[in-house]
Design a protein around this motif. Sequence first.
Motif, PDB file in Angstrom:
ATOM      1  N   ALA A 199       0.831  -1.208   0.000  1.00  0.00           N
ATOM      2  CA  ALA A 199       0.000   0.000   0.000  1.00  0.00           C
ATOM      3  C   ALA A 199       0.863   1.254   0.000  1.00  0.00           C
ATOM      4  N   ASP A 200       0.333   2.304  -0.614  1.00  0.00           N
ATOM      5  CA  ASP A 200       0.960   3.623  -0.571  1.00  0.00           C
ATOM      6  C   ASP A 200       0.505   4.302   0.725  1.00  0.00           C
ATOM      7  N   LEU A 201       1.427   4.489   1.658  1.00  0.00           N
ATOM      8  CA  LEU A 201       1.072   4.972   2.993  1.00  0.00           C
ATOM      9  C   LEU A 201       1.343   6.461   3.187  1.00  0.00           C
ATOM     10  N   LYS A 202       1.431   7.203   2.101  1.00  0.00           N
ATOM     11  CA  LYS A 202       1.671   8.643   2.240  1.00  0.00           C
ATOM     12  C   LYS A 202       0.537   9.333   2.996  1.00  0.00           C
ATOM     13  N   GLU A 203      -0.670   8.786   2.901  1.00  0.00           N
ATOM     14  CA  GLU A 203      -1.815   9.385   3.584  1.00  0.00           C
ATOM     15  C   GLU A 203      -2.230   8.560   4.796  1.00  0.00           C
ATOM     16  N   GLN A 204      -1.254   7.908   5.431  1.00  0.00           N
ATOM     17  CA  GLN A 204      -1.558   7.045   6.570  1.00  0.00           C
ATOM     18  C   GLN A 204      -2.236   7.813   7.701  1.00  0.00           C
ATOM     19  N   LYS A 205      -1.760   9.012   8.003  1.00  0.00           N
ATOM     20  CA  LYS A 205      -2.366   9.798   9.092  1.00  0.00           C
ATOM     21  C   LYS A 205      -3.812  10.143   8.770  1.00  0.00           C
ATOM     22  N   GLU A 206      -4.079  10.504   7.519  1.00  0.00           N
ATOM     23  CA  GLU A 206      -5.450  10.840   7.126  1.00  0.00           C
ATOM     24  C   GLU A 206      -6.347   9.601   7.210  1.00  0.00           C
ATOM     25  N   ILE A 207      -5.802   8.437   6.861  1.00  0.00           N
ATOM     26  CA  ILE A 207      -6.581   7.196   6.942  1.00  0.00           C
ATOM     27  C   ILE A 207      -6.940   6.892   8.390  1.00  0.00           C
ATOM     28  N   VAL A 208      -5.953   6.995   9.290  1.00  0.00           N
ATOM     29  CA  VAL A 208      -6.205   6.737  10.711  1.00  0.00           C
ATOM     30  C   VAL A 208      -7.212   7.739  11.263  1.00  0.00           C
ATOM     31  N   HIS A 209      -7.085   8.994  10.860  1.00  0.00           N
ATOM     32  CA  HIS A 209      -8.036  10.021  11.316  1.00  0.00           C
ATOM     33  C   HIS A 209      -9.447   9.678  10.857  1.00  0.00           C
ATOM     34  N   HIS A 210      -9.591   9.239   9.620  1.00  0.00           N
ATOM     35  CA  HIS A 210     -10.901   8.859   9.086  1.00  0.00           C
ATOM     36  C   HIS A 210     -11.488   7.690   9.877  1.00  0.00           C
ATOM     37  N   LEU A 211     -10.667   6.696  10.188  1.00  0.00           N
ATOM     38  CA  LEU A 211     -11.137   5.532  10.935  1.00  0.00           C
ATOM     39  C   LEU A 211     -11.509   5.903  12.367  1.00  0.00           C
ATOM     40  N   GLU A 212     -10.767   6.821  12.948  1.00  0.00           N
ATOM     41  CA  GLU A 212     -11.095   7.274  14.300  1.00  0.00           C
ATOM     42  C   GLU A 212     -12.456   7.955  14.341  1.00  0.00           C
ATOM     43  N   LYS A 213     -12.779   8.699  13.288  1.00  0.00           N
ATOM     44  CA  LYS A 213     -14.088   9.342  13.216  1.00  0.00           C
ATOM     45  C   LYS A 213     -15.200   8.304  13.129  1.00  0.00           C
ATOM     46  N   GLU A 214     -14.883   7.104  12.621  1.00  0.00           N
ATOM     47  CA  GLU A 214     -15.855   6.017  12.553  1.00  0.00           C
ATOM     48  C   GLU A 214     -15.909   5.219  13.848  1.00  0.00           C
ATOM     49  N   GLY A 215     -15.101   5.604  14.846  1.00  0.00           N
ATOM     50  CA  GLY A 215     -15.123   4.933  16.139  1.00  0.00           C
ATOM     51  C   GLY A 215     -14.043   3.901  16.342  1.00  0.00           C
ATOM     52  N   LEU A 216     -13.112   3.755  15.380  1.00  0.00           N
ATOM     53  CA  LEU A 216     -12.026   2.788  15.513  1.00  0.00           C
ATOM     54  C   LEU A 216     -10.801   3.474  16.109  1.00  0.00           C
TER      55      LEU A 216
END
Length: 373
Positions: free
Chosen positions: A115-132
């Motif tokens: 995977a291209d992890l350049k946006e890893q922080k944005e991905i984690v932020h998105h998942l946190e908003k979903e409750g993860l």
Amino acid sequence: MRRSWAARLWSRVGGGRSGGGGGGEGRMRLWGAALQAAGRAGRREGFPLQGHDVARWFPGHMAKGLRKMQSLLKQVDGVIEVHDARIPLSGRNPLFQETLGIRPHLLVLNKMDLADLKEQKEIVHHLEKEGLKNVIFTNCTKDENINQVVPLVTKMIESSYRYHRGENPESCIMVIGVPNVGKSSLINSLRRHHLRKGKASRVGGHPGITRAVMSKIQVCERPLMFLLDTPGVLAPRIESVEIGLKLALCGTILDHLVGEDIMADYLLYTLNKHQRFKYVDHYGLGEACDDIRSVLKRIAVRLRKTQRVKVLTGTGDVNVIQPDYSAAAYDFLRAFRSGGLGRVTLDAPAPREPPPPAVATVGGHAPAPGSAG
């Protein structure tokens, strides 16, 4: 007479087989002309998603597996959900959260090396908003970040109520996920790291290797921890055609259920959309192209993949050598899945909302509405 690869591709995307007359052939010609025009003009602005039925990819053993997981919930302290890091925001089974959501939950995004992890922080932020709140990226093939799993799971269990398992010194965790995301590989990786032992779960590159909920497998001595391997379970109804295609590209759905030709076309569209052009160098194409038939033809020629096809002419049958488009599509998909086309993340997180503008204060208080600054 067997239809050509192109005819099958056009008719499948254009809405299935024609029941007769010229309607199906007309759609085929229109879609083919549109695709060729897009290839000449540059990158396509969208991918035709009509005519695909992705709602019936739920084998019986999956429903049985989900029921078995529910029945074993009383025996576990938490849940580790494994998913493919190339599709971190889509394709997860919502039934997991509905059915198993009462236990502590860790999301492991595996295959991070692909995977291209350049946006890893944005991905984690998105998942946190979903409750993860608990997310780890791993590469179980090389045991990357595996050392983070047991400590985080232990912390999650200690901070939650264990119900009737409070007196039990061992921890038991259920490993869940859609097919072929690396659940068994995670268990084997944890055993290598903590116990210096080999495989306990069978692994493979195709969905459906684990067909039944297995017995407990020890993965750590201190703390004493066991994992339950489970079969991959897809949602009974996949949310959208595009999510179904992403799942298929990552190997969670058997290729023949979707069609290698459609998957190869969607892969080409996605690589160009995200400006991932390593496929050009990988196959020596010279330049990027958005016409899948042209790309597969050049791949077939490069790989010397050809086939003899009988063509009926006025003087009889003639054997014609043509590029083997199916073999080229298979190689294109295999190269993507093995990382040969570079690191690619198929999901793009939405950009973060900018913070609200700061309000100027006067003497420590915000100015009254309508007052001069």
